[in-house]
Design an enzyme around this catalytic site. Structure first.
Site, PDB file in Angstrom:
ATOM      1  N   HIS A   1      -2.120  18.346 -24.281  1.00 27.12           N
ATOM      2  CA  HIS A   1      -1.571  19.310 -23.480  1.00 27.12           C
ATOM      3  C   HIS A   1      -0.247  19.011 -22.550  1.00 27.12           C
ATOM      4  O   HIS A   1       0.316  19.543 -23.100  1.00 27.12           O
ATOM      5  CB  HIS A   1      -2.763  19.872 -23.008  1.00 27.12           C
ATOM      6  CG  HIS A   1      -2.199  21.313 -22.104  1.00 27.12           C
ATOM      7  ND1 HIS A   1      -3.285  22.086 -20.595  1.00 27.12           N
ATOM      8  CD2 HIS A   1      -0.989  22.510 -21.912  1.00 27.12           C
ATOM      9  CE1 HIS A   1      -2.482  22.528 -20.395  1.00 27.12           C
ATOM     10  NE2 HIS A   1      -1.143  23.057 -21.335  1.00 27.12           N
TER      11      HIS A   1
ATOM     12  N   HIS B   1       1.165  24.761 -27.972  1.00 23.44           N
ATOM     13  CA  HIS B   1       1.121  25.298 -26.678  1.00 23.44           C
ATOM     14  C   HIS B   1       0.093  26.533 -26.154  1.00 23.44           C
ATOM     15  O   HIS B   1      -1.324  25.840 -25.522  1.00 23.44           O
ATOM     16  CB  HIS B   1       1.449  25.245 -25.614  1.00 23.44           C
ATOM     17  CG  HIS B   1       1.159  25.805 -24.477  1.00 23.44           C
ATOM     18  ND1 HIS B   1       1.324  26.876 -23.640  1.00 23.44           N
ATOM     19  CD2 HIS B   1       0.832  24.869 -23.006  1.00 23.44           C
ATOM     20  CE1 HIS B   1       0.546  27.042 -22.800  1.00 23.44           C
ATOM     21  NE2 HIS B   1       0.774  25.754 -21.358  1.00 23.44           N
TER      22      HIS B   1
ATOM     23  N   HIS C   1       3.580  19.712 -22.098  1.00 23.61           N
ATOM     24  CA  HIS C   1       4.476  20.466 -20.906  1.00 23.61           C
ATOM     25  C   HIS C   1       5.785  19.442 -20.376  1.00 23.61           C
ATOM     26  O   HIS C   1       6.528  19.456 -20.064  1.00 23.61           O
ATOM     27  CB  HIS C   1       3.787  20.224 -19.448  1.00 23.61           C
ATOM     28  CG  HIS C   1       2.867  21.274 -19.567  1.00 23.61           C
ATOM     29  ND1 HIS C   1       3.034  22.585 -18.529  1.00 23.61           N
ATOM     30  CD2 HIS C   1       1.877  22.034 -20.471  1.00 23.61           C
ATOM     31  CE1 HIS C   1       2.143  23.619 -18.958  1.00 23.61           C
ATOM     32  NE2 HIS C   1       1.405  22.967 -19.647  1.00 23.61           N
TER      33      HIS C   1
END
Length: 881
Positions: free
Chosen positions: A541, A733, A546
Site C-alpha cells: 500500500h 490504490h 503512495h
C-alpha cells in the site's frame, strides 16, 4: 452593446461572442459597436505603419471565484483590508496574452491593456459557493489568438477555478483551478494558459517565454523554508520521520541517504538541534508544507479532520482497560463506554473547550464504530479456513499470493548474514491434503500456492520480539487449489531467528484434527494475518502506491508545462497525493506514529518498507499483467482481450483488475498516438524526456542504475509507462486501501500485531489448555491498540464528498476543440460504466464462490463508483487518502 446571437458582431478577426455558461468562470466577448481606433503611433523605425491603423475592441471578461465556506477572524480582517485596497485602486488585475503575435516594439507577445476586476469587495460578501466577476479588456485586430492570461492579485488569496474566452474562431477556455496569492506574498503575476495542448516544439511564439518562466517558478531554487502559500515542487529524502531532540527512542534513520528509498516533497525546514542531517518536525495540528494547489479542499479537509479527531481521542482515555473484551462486537453495537466527567484532571487540562463539550455530550458512546462488513453477513466467517484463503484473492491484500514453483520453498536471504534458512516444510505435511496427488504432480498441475512472508520478516524478528507487547513469526502459508476453484490452507510454517542450540527455530502447523490442534491452528492463522497487515501497509500500500508515485508527480510539475498533453492526461491522477503523503509523514509513518504503534514491526516499520524497496521494488513489474505473470498467477494468452490467462479463474482482484487495466491502456493508447504519430516526436520532446529522466535519476535516485527501468523511445514505451502510473494511482490504490476498515476493522479477522507466540512451555502451555479462548484473545491487540487502529483505518477507508472517480474529470473543457480526444474520453467513461455492470453481474454468479455465496462478501473494491463514506468500493482517479 454586447454581441449576441440577435446582434452579431462584425465579421473580422477581432470579434468575439459572449458565451457565458453557468459553470464557466471567465468569458471574453467583443463589443462590436464600440470600436476604438488606437491612439498614438508606433516606433517610426519599425517600418510598420499599419500599427497606427490597428482597430481596438473592448472585450468583456467574466471570472468565477470559489468562496471559502468557512471564514475565520483573519479572513474577516483581510476582507476589510481588501475594501480599503479597492478604494485606492489596488485590486485584481487581468491581462490577456497573444499566443501568435509579437509586439515589434517590446519583442514580446502582444498584450491587452491591464484591466481591473469590478466590484471585488462588494461581491466578496455574497453568500454563494461561486461568485462571478467582470472586467473589460482592449485588444486590437492584429492581436491574434489569445493563449494566456495573467492575474495580479492585490487582495486576499482566492481560488480561480477556470476561465473561458470566445473569439470569432470559437470559445477558448483557460483552466485555472488554482489558488492565486496576493502580491505581498508572490510579486510575479500568475500565468494561466488556454486549454489548447502544445508539445514543446509546437509552442506558439508568444507563449514560449511564459512556458519556460512558469516551469522555472515551479522548480524554485532549492533554498529556504517553504511557506504554505508557495507553489514550489522539489525533492528531498525522508529525513523527517524521527525526532532525535526528544531522545534516542525517537531517532530514525534517514531513508534515501543511508537506506535506499523514493524521494518526497522538500519542505526546507531547519535541522534538529541533535542531528544536522535530520529535519525538524511540524507536529499536528500544524500543517506540513505541500505546494498550495496540492492541499486538500475544504470538504476533503473536514472529512479527514473528523476521522483524525476520532483517532486522536485515544490519547484522552489512559484508564481504558488494556485487554480486549471477550465479545468484540460490543465495540460496534454499544461503543466504547467512556464515563468521563468534567471533574477529571485530564479534562481540566484540555486546551479546547469544544473537545470538552464533545466528550460531555457523548461520553457514553464516544467511540462507537459501524459494524465492519466482514462480520455483517456472517459473524463467524473470519474463523473459517475458506474465508482465510478467500481473502488472499478478494481481500485488501490480494497481491501477495503466488504460485508455488519449488517445494520446499527457498529463502533468498544472504546466508552469510542470516545463516542457512532451509524450510521446515516437508512432503508429509501437505501430502494428505492434495486430493491423492503427489507434491510434484500438484506443482506441475499448478495447484499449489504460497503466501511467503519469511524473507520480509526474518531479518527483523529478533528486534521485533524484543519490543514490549509484540511477538511475531516469519510465516509461510501453503494453499491447495481445489476442484471448486477455491484455495484451501494446508500448512503454515512459523520461523524464528536461530538464537541458541536448543531453540525451536521453525515449526509447521497443519489443519486441525482435535480440539487442541484447532486452537493451535487458529493461533497460527492469526500470526499469518498479523504478518499480512505489515506487508500490506508498508510494502504493497504505502510503498507501491503512495511513496513510489510521489517522484513522478514532483517531476511532472517541475518538467512538464500545464500545456503539455501528457501533463493534462496525468493531472487528475496526481490530485491530493502530496498532501496525504505529507500527513502520513506527520502522523502515520513517523517515529511513534500510528503505524509503529499498531503494527507488528513497531519502530522497524519503515526499515522493513525500505528493505522491500531496495530488494524487490521494480517499476517494470508494477503493471497488473507483469505483476500477475511474475507471481505465477497468470500466463500470456493472445486469445484473451487483455492477453492473459488466469490460472485461478475466480481470482476477483485479477479478473476485475484486468478489465480496468485494459480500459486504461486503450484510452492511453488512443491519447498517445493522437499527440505522437511517430516515435521521433517522443524522443525529441524535451519536457517529456526530462520528466521521465528526473523521476528516475532524482526521484528514485537510489535505484537509477537498475537495468530494468523501461526505455522511453517510442509510443509503446510511453503507453506502458503511463498506463502503469494511472493503474497504480487509481485501481491499484483502491484495491489496497478502501477495504481496510470493512475487513480490518474487525481486529480478530486481521490483527495488526500479536502479543503472544504459540505456547510450548509450562506454565504458559497449561494456561492455554485450561482456557484456550482467553489465551487467544490475550494474544490479540489490547483494547486501546485495537480502537486506535480501528479509528485510523476507518478514516483511511472513507471517501470524501469531492472524490473524483475513474472515468470522471472535473474539467470537462480540458480538451475542448479536440473532438477525437473528447470522443475517446467519453468512450473510456462508457467502458468504465460497462465494467461496473460486469462486476455487479459477477458478484451475483453462484459459480464464482470467492465473491458470491452464503455470508460471502461481494468483491466491490474495484467497482468504479461510490457514495461518500466507508463503502468498500469506488476507484478514485488518484491516491487521495
Amino acid at each position: 452593446m454586447f454581441a449576441t446571437e440577435e446582434n452579431p458582431a462584425p465579421d473580422n478577426p477581432g470579434s468575439v461572442f459572449l458565451e457565458h455558461r453557468r459553470t464557466n468562470p471567465v468569458v471574453v466577448a467583443a463589443l462590436s459597436e464600440d470600436l476604438i481606433k488606437s491612439i498614438g503611433s508606433s516606433n517610426s523605425s519599425s517600418g510598420r505603419e499599419n500599427e497606427n491603423k490597428a482597430v481596438k475592441f473592448k472585450v468583456r471578461a467574466v471570472m468565477t471565484v470559489r468562496n471559502k465556506s468557512k471564514q475565520d477572524l483573519k479572513d474577516t480582517i483581510v476582507k476589510h483590508l481588501d475594501a480599503f485596497s479597492e478604494k485606492i485602486g489596488r485590486n485584481v488585475v487581468l491581462e490577456l496574452i497573444s499566443s501568435t503575435e509579437i509586439d515589434p516594439r517590446t519583442k514580446e507577445a502582444k498584450k491587452s491593456n491591464q484591466a481591473v476586476i469590478k466590484d471585488w469587495y462588494k461581491k466578496s460578501n455574497v453568500k454563494a459557493e461561486r461568485v462571478h466577476y467582470t472586467t473589460e479588456l482592449l485588444v486590437d485586430s492584429t492581436f491574434g489568438e489569445a493563449g494566456a492570461i495573467t492575474v495580479i492579485n492585490h487582495q486576499n488569496e482566492f481560488f480561480l477555478e477556470y476561465t473561458i474566452e470566445g473569439f470569432a474562431s470559437g470559445p477558448l477556455h483557460f483552466p485555472c483551478n488554482s489558488w492565486v496569492q496576493p502580491v505581498k506574498h508572490h510579486s510575479s503575476p500568475r500565468i494561466f494558459f488556454s486549454n489548447k495542448p502544445y508539445l514543446p516544439s509546437d509552442t506558439p511564439v508568444g507563449l514560449k517565454a511564459l512556458r519556460e518562466k512558469e516551469l522555472k517558478d515551479l522548480r524554485g531554487d532549492g533554498k529556504g523554508v517553504r511557506n504554505l502559500s508557495d507553489r514550489v515542487y522539489d525533492f528531498d529524502v525522508y529525513n523527517d520521520l524521527g525526532n532525535p531532540d526528544k531522545g534516542s527512542d525517537f531517532a530514525r534513520p534517514v531513508l534515501g541517504r543511508q537506506i535506499p528509498y523514493p524521494r518526497r516533497c522538500l519542505t526546507g525546514r531547519p535541522p534538529t538541534d541533535t542531528d544536522m542531517h535530520v529535519e525538524s518536525r511540524v507536529e499536528k495540528p500544524l500543517p506540513v508544507y505541500v505546494p498550495r494547489d496540492e492541499q486538500f479542499e475544504e470538504s476533503k479537509t473536514d472529512t479527514f479532520s473528523a476521522g483524525r479527531l476520532k483517532a486522536g481521542l485515544h490519547n484522552l482515555i489512559p484508564s481504558v482497560k488494556a485487554t480486549i473484551s471477550a465479545d468484540n462486537h460490543d465495540l460496534y453495537r454499544e461503543g466504547l463506554l467512556l464515563k468521563i466527567g468534567l471533574q477529571d484532571e485530564l479534562i481540566k487540562k484540555l486546551p479546547l473547550p469544544t473537545v470538552v463539550n464533545t466528550i460531555q455530550e457523548s461520553s457514553q458512546r464516544l467511540l462507537k464504530y459501524n459494524t465492519p462488513k466482514i462480520v455483517s453477513k456472517d459473524k463467524f466467517a473470519w474463523l473459517r479456513d475458506d474465508e482465510f484463503a478467500r481473502q488472499t484473492m478478494a481481500g485488501i491484500n490480494p497481491v501477495s499470493i503466488e504460485r508455488l514453483r519449488v517445494f520446499p520453498p527457498v529463502s533468498n536471504l544472504d546466508p552469510q548474514i542470516y545463516g542457512s534458512q532451509p524450510s521446515a516444510l516437508q512432503e508429509h505435511h501437505i501430502a494428505p491434503h492434495l486430493h491423492c496427488m503427489t507434491v510434484q504432480q500438484a506443482l506441475e498441475e499448478k495447484k499449489l500456492y504460497i503466501m511467503d512472508y519469511h524473507d520480509v520478516y526474518l531479518p527483523f524478528l529478533d528486534r521485533i520480539n524484543a519490543l514490549d507487547g509484540r511477538k511475531a513469526y516469519a510465516t509461510r502459508t501453503i494453499f491447495f487449489l481445489t476442484p471448486q476453484g477455491c484455495l484451501k490452507p494446508i500448512a503454515i510454517e512459523l520461523s524464528l531467528p536461530h538464537t541458541g542450540p536448543t531453540s525451536r527455530q521453525k515449526r509447521v502447523v497443519t489443519p486441525p484434527v482435535d480440539a487442541t490442534s484447532n486452537w493451535v491452528w487458529q493461533l497460527a492463522k492469526a500470526h499469518v494475518c498479523a504478518n499480512d497487515p505489515g506487508v500490506h501497509q508498508l510494502v504493497n500500500h504505502w510503498l507501491r502506491t503512495h511513496a513510489s508515485m510521489e517522484p513522478f508527480i514532483l517531476a511532472a510539475h517541475r518538467q512538464m508545462s500545464a500545456m503539455h498533453p501528457i501533463f493534462k492526461l496525468l493531472d487528475p491522477h496526481m490530485r491530493y497525493t502530496l498532501e496525504i503523503n505529507a500527513l502520513a509523514r506527520q502522523n502515520l509513518i513517523n517515529a511513534d506514529g500510528v503505524i509503529e504503534s499498531c503494527f507488528t514491526p513497531g519502530r522497524y516499520c519503515m526499515k522493513m518498507s525500505a528493505a522491500a524497496y531496495r530488494n524487490h521494488w521494480r517499476f517494470d513489474m508494477k503493471g497488473l499483467p507483469a505483476d500477475l505473470i511474475r507471481r505465477g498467477m497468470a500466463e500470456p494468452d493472445p486469445t484473451q482481450p487483455h492477453g492473459l490467462k488466469l490460472l485461478i479463474e475466480d481470482y476477483p482482484y485479477a479478473a476485475d483488475g484486468l478489465l480496468i487495466w485494459s480500459a486504461i491502456e486503450n484510452w492511453v493508447g488512443t491519447y498517445v498516438n493522437h499527440y505522437y504519430p511517430n516515435s521521433t516526436l517522443i524522443c525529441n520532446d524535451r519536457e517529456l524526456q526530462a520528466w521521465y529522466s528526473e523521476s528516475i535519476n532524482v526521484g528514485h535516485a537510489d535505484l537509477r542504475e537498475a537495468n530494468w527501468w523501461p526505455k522511453l523511445d517510442n509510443a509503446d514505451d510511453l503507453i506502458s509507462i503511463l498506463t502503469t502510473i494511472i493503474w497504480l494511482a487509481s485501481a491499484q490504490h483502491a484495491a489496497l486501501n478502501f477495504g481496510q476498515y470493512p475487513y480490518g476493522g474487525y481486529v480478530p479477522n486481521r490483527p495488526p500485531l500479536m502479543r503472544r507466540l504459540i505456547p510450548e512451555k509450562i506454565p504458559e502451555y497449561a494456561n492455554f489448555l485450561a482456557d484456550p479462548q482467553k489465551y487467544f484473545l490475550s494474544a490479540l491487540p489490547s483494547l486501546l491498540q485495537a480502537t486506535k487502529f480501528m479509528a485510523v483505518v476507518d478514516t483511511l477507508s472513507t471517501h470524501s464528498p469531492d472524490e473524483e472517480y475513474l472515468g470522471e474529470r472535473q474539467q470537462p473543457s480540458i480538451w475542448s476543440g479536440d473532438a477525437e480526444i473528447i470522443e475517446a474520453f467519453y468512450g473510456f467513461s462508457a467502458e468504465i460504466i460497462r465494467i461496473e455492470k460486469e462486476i455487479e453481474k459477477r458478484n451475483q454468479d453462484p459459480s464464482l464462490k470467492n465473491r458470491c455465496g452464503a455470508g460471502v462478501l461481494p468483491y466491490e473494491l474495484l467497482a468504479p463508483s461510490s457514495e461518500p463514506g466507508v463503502t468498500c468500493r469506488g476507484v478514485p482517479n488518484s491516491v487521495s487518502i
